[in-house]
Design a protein around this motif. Sequence first.
Motif, PDB file in Angstrom:
ATOM      1  N   ILE A  12       0.866  -1.178   0.000  1.00 23.01           N
ATOM      2  CA  ILE A  12       0.000   0.000   0.000  1.00 23.01           C
ATOM      3  C   ILE A  12       0.906   1.233   0.000  1.00 23.01           C
ATOM      4  CG2 ILE A  12      -1.837   1.214   1.222  1.00 23.01           C
ATOM      5  CD1 ILE A  12      -2.533  -1.645   0.090  1.00 23.01           C
ATOM      6  N   ALA A  13       0.815   2.052  -1.025  1.00 25.62           N
ATOM      7  CA  ALA A  13       1.743   3.179  -1.189  1.00 25.62           C
ATOM      8  C   ALA A  13       1.663   4.175  -0.034  1.00 25.62           C
ATOM      9  CB  ALA A  13       1.478   3.889  -2.507  1.00 25.62           C
ATOM     10  N   SER A  14       0.475   4.439   0.479  1.00 23.73           N
ATOM     11  CA  SER A  14       0.321   5.472   1.506  1.00 23.73           C
ATOM     12  C   SER A  14       0.945   5.098   2.847  1.00 23.73           C
ATOM     13  CB  SER A  14      -1.154   5.811   1.712  1.00 23.73           C
ATOM     14  OG  SER A  14      -1.863   4.672   2.168  1.00 23.73           O
ATOM     15  N   THR A  15       1.018   3.798   3.138  1.00 24.65           N
ATOM     16  CA  THR A  15       1.545   3.358   4.443  1.00 24.65           C
ATOM     17  C   THR A  15       2.805   2.514   4.322  1.00 24.65           C
ATOM     18  OG1 THR A  15       0.239   1.324   4.427  1.00 24.65           O
ATOM     19  CG2 THR A  15      -0.793   3.296   5.416  1.00 24.65           C
ATOM     20  N   GLU A  33      -9.487  -7.855   5.695  1.00 21.78           N
ATOM     21  CA  GLU A  33      -9.068  -8.593   6.907  1.00 21.78           C
ATOM     22  C   GLU A  33      -8.064  -7.803   7.736  1.00 21.78           C
ATOM     23  OE1 GLU A  33      -7.530 -12.314   5.467  1.00 21.78           O
ATOM     24  OE2 GLU A  33      -9.522 -13.077   4.964  1.00 21.78           O
ATOM     25  N   ASN A  34      -7.350  -6.898   7.079  1.00 24.42           N
ATOM     26  CA  ASN A  34      -6.333  -6.096   7.761  1.00 24.42           C
ATOM     27  C   ASN A  34      -6.786  -4.665   8.033  1.00 24.42           C
ATOM     28  OD1 ASN A  34      -3.660  -7.725   8.038  1.00 24.42           O
ATOM     29  ND2 ASN A  34      -4.542  -8.324   6.079  1.00 24.42           N
ATOM     30  N   GLY A  35      -8.084  -4.439   7.980  1.00 23.87           N
ATOM     31  CA  GLY A  35      -8.648  -3.148   8.353  1.00 23.87           C
ATOM     32  C   GLY A  35      -8.606  -2.067   7.292  1.00 23.87           C
ATOM     33  N   ILE A  36      -8.270  -2.429   6.069  1.00 18.60           N
ATOM     34  CA  ILE A  36      -8.251  -1.454   4.975  1.00 18.60           C
ATOM     35  C   ILE A  36      -9.559  -1.598   4.223  1.00 18.60           C
ATOM     36  CG2 ILE A  36      -7.093  -0.716   2.861  1.00 18.60           C
ATOM     37  CD1 ILE A  36      -4.529  -1.960   4.106  1.00 18.60           C
ATOM     38  N   LYS A  37     -10.419  -0.623   4.362  1.00 18.46           N
ATOM     39  CA  LYS A  37     -11.753  -0.687   3.775  1.00 18.46           C
ATOM     40  C   LYS A  37     -11.769  -0.060   2.392  1.00 18.46           C
ATOM     41  CE  LYS A  37     -13.321  -2.680   7.378  1.00 18.46           C
ATOM     42  NZ  LYS A  37     -13.290  -4.125   7.314  1.00 18.46           N
ATOM     43  N   GLY A  48     -16.563  -2.030 -11.651  1.00 21.68           N
ATOM     44  CA  GLY A  48     -15.601  -0.940 -11.586  1.00 21.68           C
ATOM     45  C   GLY A  48     -15.527  -0.212 -10.258  1.00 21.68           C
ATOM     46  N   THR A  49     -16.292  -0.626  -9.273  1.00 22.07           N
ATOM     47  CA  THR A  49     -16.304   0.045  -7.967  1.00 22.07           C
ATOM     48  C   THR A  49     -14.932   0.056  -7.304  1.00 22.07           C
ATOM     49  OG1 THR A  49     -18.616  -0.533  -7.610  1.00 22.07           O
ATOM     50  CG2 THR A  49     -17.339   0.010  -5.652  1.00 22.07           C
ATOM     51  N   CYS A  50     -14.181  -0.997  -7.422  1.00 27.87           N
ATOM     52  CA  CYS A  50     -12.922  -1.150  -6.684  1.00 27.87           C
ATOM     53  C   CYS A  50     -11.679  -0.688  -7.445  1.00 27.87           C
ATOM     54  CB  CYS A  50     -12.741  -2.595  -6.251  1.00 27.87           C
ATOM     55  SG  CYS A  50     -12.442  -3.732  -7.628  1.00 27.87           S
ATOM     56  N   ILE A  51     -11.827  -0.165  -8.637  1.00 28.63           N
ATOM     57  CA  ILE A  51     -10.661   0.185  -9.464  1.00 28.63           C
ATOM     58  C   ILE A  51      -9.672   1.054  -8.687  1.00 28.63           C
ATOM     59  CG2 ILE A  51      -9.882   1.496 -11.475  1.00 28.63           C
ATOM     60  CD1 ILE A  51     -12.384   0.523 -12.928  1.00 28.63           C
ATOM     61  N   VAL A  52      -8.403   0.676  -8.774  1.00 24.11           N
ATOM     62  CA  VAL A  52      -7.320   1.397  -8.110  1.00 24.11           C
ATOM     63  C   VAL A  52      -6.140   1.479  -9.071  1.00 24.11           C
ATOM     64  CG1 VAL A  52      -6.316  -0.668  -7.032  1.00 24.11           C
ATOM     65  CG2 VAL A  52      -6.016   1.547  -5.946  1.00 24.11           C
ATOM     66  N   ARG A  53      -5.279   2.469  -8.865  1.00 26.21           N
ATOM     67  CA  ARG A  53      -4.107   2.647  -9.723  1.00 26.21           C
ATOM     68  C   ARG A  53      -2.951   1.784  -9.233  1.00 26.21           C
ATOM     69  NH1 ARG A  53      -0.590   7.131 -11.873  1.00 26.21           N
ATOM     70  NH2 ARG A  53      -0.050   7.578  -9.737  1.00 26.21           N
ATOM     71  N   PRO A  87       6.064 -10.491  -8.539  1.00 25.26           N
ATOM     72  CA  PRO A  87       6.040 -10.882  -7.117  1.00 25.26           C
ATOM     73  C   PRO A  87       5.348  -9.867  -6.207  1.00 25.26           C
ATOM     74  CG  PRO A  87       8.255 -11.127  -8.029  1.00 25.26           C
ATOM     75  CD  PRO A  87       7.437 -10.427  -9.059  1.00 25.26           C
ATOM     76  N   ARG A  88       5.293  -8.579  -6.643  1.00 23.86           N
ATOM     77  CA  ARG A  88       4.671  -7.547  -5.815  1.00 23.86           C
ATOM     78  C   ARG A  88       3.997  -6.505  -6.684  1.00 23.86           C
ATOM     79  NH1 ARG A  88       7.851  -4.331  -1.111  1.00 23.86           N
ATOM     80  NH2 ARG A  88       7.596  -6.359  -0.137  1.00 23.86           N
ATOM     81  N   LEU A  89       2.844  -6.038  -6.205  1.00 25.29           N
ATOM     82  CA  LEU A  89       2.156  -4.891  -6.787  1.00 25.29           C
ATOM     83  C   LEU A  89       2.169  -3.782  -5.760  1.00 25.29           C
ATOM     84  CD1 LEU A  89      -1.093  -6.507  -8.267  1.00 25.29           C
ATOM     85  CD2 LEU A  89       0.961  -5.842  -9.520  1.00 25.29           C
ATOM     86  N   VAL A  90       2.381  -2.559  -6.205  1.00 24.23           N
ATOM     87  CA  VAL A  90       2.262  -1.390  -5.328  1.00 24.23           C
ATOM     88  C   VAL A  90       1.003  -0.647  -5.769  1.00 24.23           C
ATOM     89  CG1 VAL A  90       3.318   0.733  -4.493  1.00 24.23           C
ATOM     90  CG2 VAL A  90       4.754  -1.242  -5.049  1.00 24.23           C
ATOM     91  N   LEU A  91       0.055  -0.507  -4.842  1.00 19.14           N
ATOM     92  CA  LEU A  91      -1.230   0.095  -5.151  1.00 19.14           C
ATOM     93  C   LEU A  91      -1.346   1.492  -4.564  1.00 19.14           C
ATOM     94  CD1 LEU A  91      -3.606  -2.949  -4.558  1.00 19.14           C
ATOM     95  CD2 LEU A  91      -2.395  -2.276  -6.641  1.00 19.14           C
ATOM     96  N   ASP A  92      -1.984   2.375  -5.297  1.00 17.44           N
ATOM     97  CA  ASP A  92      -2.180   3.764  -4.883  1.00 17.44           C
ATOM     98  C   ASP A  92      -3.377   3.868  -3.940  1.00 17.44           C
ATOM     99  OD1 ASP A  92      -1.919   6.490  -4.712  1.00 17.44           O
ATOM    100  OD2 ASP A  92      -2.799   6.904  -6.678  1.00 17.44           O
ATOM    101  N   ILE A  93      -3.188   3.327  -2.774  1.00 19.90           N
ATOM    102  CA  ILE A  93      -4.213   3.364  -1.717  1.00 19.90           C
ATOM    103  C   ILE A  93      -3.585   4.038  -0.517  1.00 19.90           C
ATOM    104  CG2 ILE A  93      -5.656   2.028  -0.152  1.00 19.90           C
ATOM    105  CD1 ILE A  93      -5.774  -0.173  -2.256  1.00 19.90           C
TER     106      ILE A  93
END
Length: 93
Positions: A12-15, A33-37, A48-53, A87-93
């Motif tokens: 998660i990019a923000s944290t 499960e880890n509290g990220i809603k 398309g509700t969940c689309i993220v960069r 192996p890893r994705l970095v998401l703009d959340i």
Amino acid sequence: MSLPEQSFEVQIASTQAVYVIPPDKSIVQVLHENGIKHPVSCEQGICGTCIVRVLAGEPDHRDSILTEAERKVPGEFTPCCSRAKSPRLVLDI
């Protein structure tokens, strides 16, 4: 014959938090499960509700909503049903 699902990581990019996504769970499931809603609705990649960069990594797009242009890295991604080729994705959340 398709290959079995593999585990991969999502950062998660923000944290900078990193989560392992096992073969039997979606990214959204692990985040919740880890509290990220993160918003989600259909969980099938058709609304398309969940689309993220995606900021880094190579997604394995399994949705039916994004165009080929939107699937370019860095691009958009549906974490409800899609997975990773890297192996890893970095998401703009």
